[in-house]
Design a protein around this motif. Structure first.
Motif, mmCIF file in Angstrom:
data_model
loop_
_atom_site.group_PDB
_atom_site.id
_atom_site.type_symbol
_atom_site.label_atom_id
_atom_site.label_comp_id
_atom_site.label_asym_id
_atom_site.label_seq_id
_atom_site.Cartn_x
_atom_site.Cartn_y
_atom_site.Cartn_z
ATOM 1 N N ILE A 1 0.854 -1.204 0.000
ATOM 2 C CA ILE A 1 0.000 0.000 0.000
ATOM 3 C C ILE A 1 0.887 1.250 0.000
ATOM 4 C CG2 ILE A 1 -1.583 1.396 1.418
ATOM 5 C CD1 ILE A 1 -2.793 -1.204 2.469
ATOM 6 N N GLN B 1 -3.842 -5.358 11.692
ATOM 7 C CA GLN B 1 -3.882 -3.966 11.228
ATOM 8 C C GLN B 1 -2.604 -3.234 11.640
ATOM 9 O OE1 GLN B 1 -5.948 -2.234 9.384
ATOM 10 N NE2 GLN B 1 -5.310 -0.137 9.789
ATOM 11 N N ILE C 1 -0.064 -3.939 9.231
ATOM 12 C CA ILE C 1 -0.332 -3.223 7.971
ATOM 13 C C ILE C 1 0.253 -1.808 8.088
ATOM 14 C CG2 ILE C 1 -2.112 -2.234 6.461
ATOM 15 C CD1 ILE C 1 -3.971 -4.498 7.164
ATOM 16 N N ILE D 1 3.219 0.078 5.980
ATOM 17 C CA ILE D 1 3.069 1.349 5.254
ATOM 18 C C ILE D 1 4.188 2.305 5.670
ATOM 19 C CG2 ILE D 1 1.591 3.372 4.911
ATOM 20 C CD1 ILE D 1 -0.859 1.577 5.350
ATOM 21 N N GLN E 1 -15.076 2.097 4.781
ATOM 22 C CA GLN E 1 -13.663 2.266 5.143
ATOM 23 C C GLN E 1 -12.906 2.920 3.983
ATOM 24 O OE1 GLN E 1 -10.628 -0.746 4.809
ATOM 25 N NE2 GLN E 1 -10.359 -0.774 7.023
ATOM 26 N N GLN E 2 -13.179 2.456 2.779
ATOM 27 C CA GLN E 2 -12.457 3.011 1.640
ATOM 28 C C GLN E 2 -12.952 4.410 1.280
ATOM 29 O OE1 GLN E 2 -9.630 1.831 0.462
ATOM 30 N NE2 GLN E 2 -9.887 0.332 2.103
ATOM 31 N N ILE F 1 -9.148 7.277 2.963
ATOM 32 C CA ILE F 1 -7.844 6.981 3.561
ATOM 33 C C ILE F 1 -6.789 6.633 2.524
ATOM 34 C CG2 ILE F 1 -8.383 4.511 3.998
ATOM 35 C CD1 ILE F 1 -6.209 6.720 6.241
ATOM 36 N N MET G 1 -2.932 7.253 1.731
ATOM 37 C CA MET G 1 -1.898 6.218 1.851
ATOM 38 C C MET G 1 -1.176 5.980 0.525
ATOM 39 S SD MET G 1 -1.629 5.317 4.884
ATOM 40 C CE MET G 1 -2.357 6.461 6.009
ATOM 41 N N PHE H 1 -8.853 7.728 11.663
ATOM 42 C CA PHE H 1 -9.065 6.488 10.914
ATOM 43 C C PHE H 1 -8.372 5.322 11.610
ATOM 44 C CE2 PHE H 1 -7.664 3.254 7.954
ATOM 45 C CZ PHE H 1 -8.800 2.982 7.210
ATOM 46 N N GLY I 1 -10.066 1.769 10.398
ATOM 47 C CA GLY I 1 -8.992 0.888 9.921
ATOM 48 C C GLY I 1 -9.100 -0.486 10.558
ATOM 49 N N THR J 1 -10.916 -0.567 -2.724
ATOM 50 C CA THR J 1 -9.553 -0.032 -2.747
ATOM 51 C C THR J 1 -9.136 0.171 -4.205
ATOM 52 O OG1 THR J 1 -9.077 -1.343 -0.777
ATOM 53 C CG2 THR J 1 -7.207 -0.392 -1.898
HETATM 54 C C1 BGC Z 1 -7.196 -0.606 5.023
HETATM 55 C C2 BGC Z 1 -6.234 -0.158 3.988
HETATM 56 C C3 BGC Z 1 -5.550 1.110 4.455
HETATM 57 C C4 BGC Z 1 -4.902 0.888 5.797
HETATM 58 C C5 BGC Z 1 -4.295 2.149 6.330
HETATM 59 C C6 BGC Z 1 -6.466 -0.808 6.313
HETATM 60 O O1 BGC Z 1 -7.382 -1.208 7.290
HETATM 61 O O2 BGC Z 1 -7.840 -1.797 4.619
HETATM 62 O O3 BGC Z 1 -6.910 0.043 2.776
HETATM 63 O O4 BGC Z 1 -4.587 1.517 3.547
HETATM 64 O O5 BGC Z 1 -5.839 0.399 6.719
HETATM 65 O O6 BGC Z 1 -3.661 1.943 7.543
#
Ligand code: BGC
Length: 505
Positions: A41, A174, A177, A181, A292-293, A297, A301, A397, A402, A433
């Protein structure tokens, strides 16, 4: 060694066991799947802002970027450039359905292993890309990896975790994730000054987490639930003893066997999912991903460096600003881990709606007033203010939509439709996304500052939805959702209790 504790959750049966080192190791290795996703991402925005990359694959965009009087909002508007980012998510969408089958038929562990192989080949093709076709095929393979990993990892974590810390462990996905990033943002910041191959380094370093997942996955176990579900009952009991670190696991074992027997009666989980009684968790799982999308966000990102250049920063400052937003994203996720089982899901989601609405609205207002399409720049102070607002937006978020976008769908389906239902959540996430990745730069070009009002309008809708239609699931045992949540809800109860609920197999 950690002391033996009795593990339970609210009125859930209390199972014996402790948090063993082995479980901790398995969790960290599996969470590398989340790290890979996050790295992918975060990496594309910085790479698509690198001149060397643009010159090689998108010379037209590079030329346009050089023109002094170019439209501020349209510098990067190019369908192919967006396809570089978005192709991954389209592939992940398709892959998640295949992964759901692999996951139930062969288990969580092989699904993660397949994910890591996809990742490794994808990394080789993107980092070694000699033409755009090769790079896009590489992104597609990375997408298959994401589809497989995102299907298996959250389920693996939930099934391995002692009940008491399941919420927090699930959010560790998360967390990884967001760490992915952030690492990607840092790598881009450093690699953008390495000419002419910086972009290859950025894309190639994704190989490290893929290797950890690949080799690490040999050291981890299959989950007891998956083993028992596939009739490897004694092996399931053995693994359960190993991960809980105690000999007496009879109670938990019996409850897994019982859940598996119930699940086995449902021959076609996807068909069952289409019946009215499955509608509440299904609609909520899908809508949470859509919402969420549509917080916007990923506009940040994926394209933060591009966005920060749009408001007037130079390349370096723009990349540095993305590092800052990435760090805020990681730190704020801890707030969610801490609060989610104390304050509850709804309050976090609602608070974040207010915070995100205000920040999007103010950013839109500033850009509309002071950043015209041509011959206009924000003052330095204003540009910094925009970065601060973006940080506040990301913060909101990160402690709400998120992690909860993934947590709620993983806890609201009954076992018999859990993997199938979760596949819908993963694929809806990927679909939306994809839409944002593919459309954002064109939307920015055509709607200009209005794009922020577009996202703000969605935030109002999701706030109303949360207020009126989202039930609170804090402290409700996973296997009592139907009785305790859906059947009690003023709106969703109308779908429950019909013939379908009991009879459909
Ligand atoms: C989302 C991603 C987003 C990320 C940001 C995730 O929960 O699914 O699309 O980029 O959070 O931290």
């Amino acid at each position: 060694m950690a002391p033996a504790v009795v593990i339970g959750n609210g009125d859930m049966p209390e199972f014996e066991g402790r948090i063993t080192v082995y479980v901790a190791v398995c969790v960290v290795i599996a969470a590398f799947g989340g790290l890979m996703f996050g790295y992918d991402i975060g990496i594309s925005g910085g790479v698509t802002a690198m001149d060397d990359f643009l010159k090689k694959f998108f010379p037209a965009v590079y030329e346009r970027k050089q023109h002094a009087h170019e439209n501020n909002y349209c510098k990067y508007d190019n369908q192919y450039l967006q396809l570089f980012t978005s192709s991954l998510y389209l592939a992940a969408l398709v892959a998640s359905f295949v992964a759901s089958k692999v996951c139930s038929k062969y288990g969580r562990k092989p699904t993660m292993q397949i994910a890591s192989v996809f990742f490794l080949i994808g990394v080789a093709l993107t980092a070694g890309g000699v033409n755009i076709e090769m790079v896009i095929i590489g992104r597609i393979l990375l997408g298959c990896g994401v589809g497989f990993a995102n299907q298996a990892v959250p389920l693996f974590l939930s099934e391995l975790a002692p009940t008491k810390i399941r919420g927090a462990l699930n959010i560790s996905f998360q967390l990884f994730i967001t760490i992915g990033i952030l690492i990607a943002n840092l790598v881009n910041y450093w690699a953008s000054n390495i000419h002419p191959y910086g972009w290859r380094i950025s894309l190639g370093l994704a190989g490290i987490p893929a290797l950890v997942l690949c080799f690490g996955s040999f050291a981890i176990c299959e989950t007891p639930t998956s083993l028992i579900e596939r009739n490897k009952v004694e092996k399931g009991r053995k693994i359960l003893r190993k991960i809980r670190g105690v000999d007496n696991v009879d109670e938990e074992f019996d409850s897994i066997v019982h859940a598996c027997e119930m699940a086995r009666q449902v021959k076609q989980p996807f068909r069952k999912l289409m019946k009215p009684a499955s509608r509440p968790p299904l609609v909520i799982a899908i809508l949470l991903q859509v919402f969420q999308q549509f917080t916007g966000i990923n506009a940040i990102m994926f394209y933060a460096p591009v966005l920060f250049q749009t408001v007037g920063f130079g390349n370096d400052a723009a990349l540095l600003s993305s590092v800052i937003t990435g760090a805020i994203n990681v730190v704020s996720t801890f707030v969610s881990i801490y609060l989610v089982d104390k304050a509850g899901r709804k309050i976090l989601l609602l608070e974040a709606c207010v915070q995100m609405l205000l920040t999007q609205g103010i950013i839109g207002g500033i850009l509309m007033k002071d950043l015209k399409a041509t011959d206009s720049y924000l003052s330095h102070g204003e540009a910094i203010f925009v970065v601060i607002l973006v940080c506040l937006f990301v913060m909101g978020f990160a402690w709400s939509w998120g992690p909860l976008g993934w947590l709620i769908p993983s806890e609201t389906f009954p076992l018999e439709t859990r993997t199938a239902g979760f596949a819908f959540a993963v694929s809806s996430n990927m679909l939306f996304t994809f839409i944002i990745a593919q459309a954002f730069l064109s939307m920015l070009c055509h709607m200009q500052a209005g794009i922020f009002f577009f996202f703000a309008a969605w935030i109002v809708v999701m706030g109303l939805f949360t207020w009126f239609l989202l039930p609170e699931t804090k402290g409700v045992p996973v296997d009592s959702m139907v009785e305790k949540v859906w059947k009690q809800h003023w709106f969703w109860s109308r779908f429950m209790g019909g013939e379908d609920e009991v009879k459909v197999v």
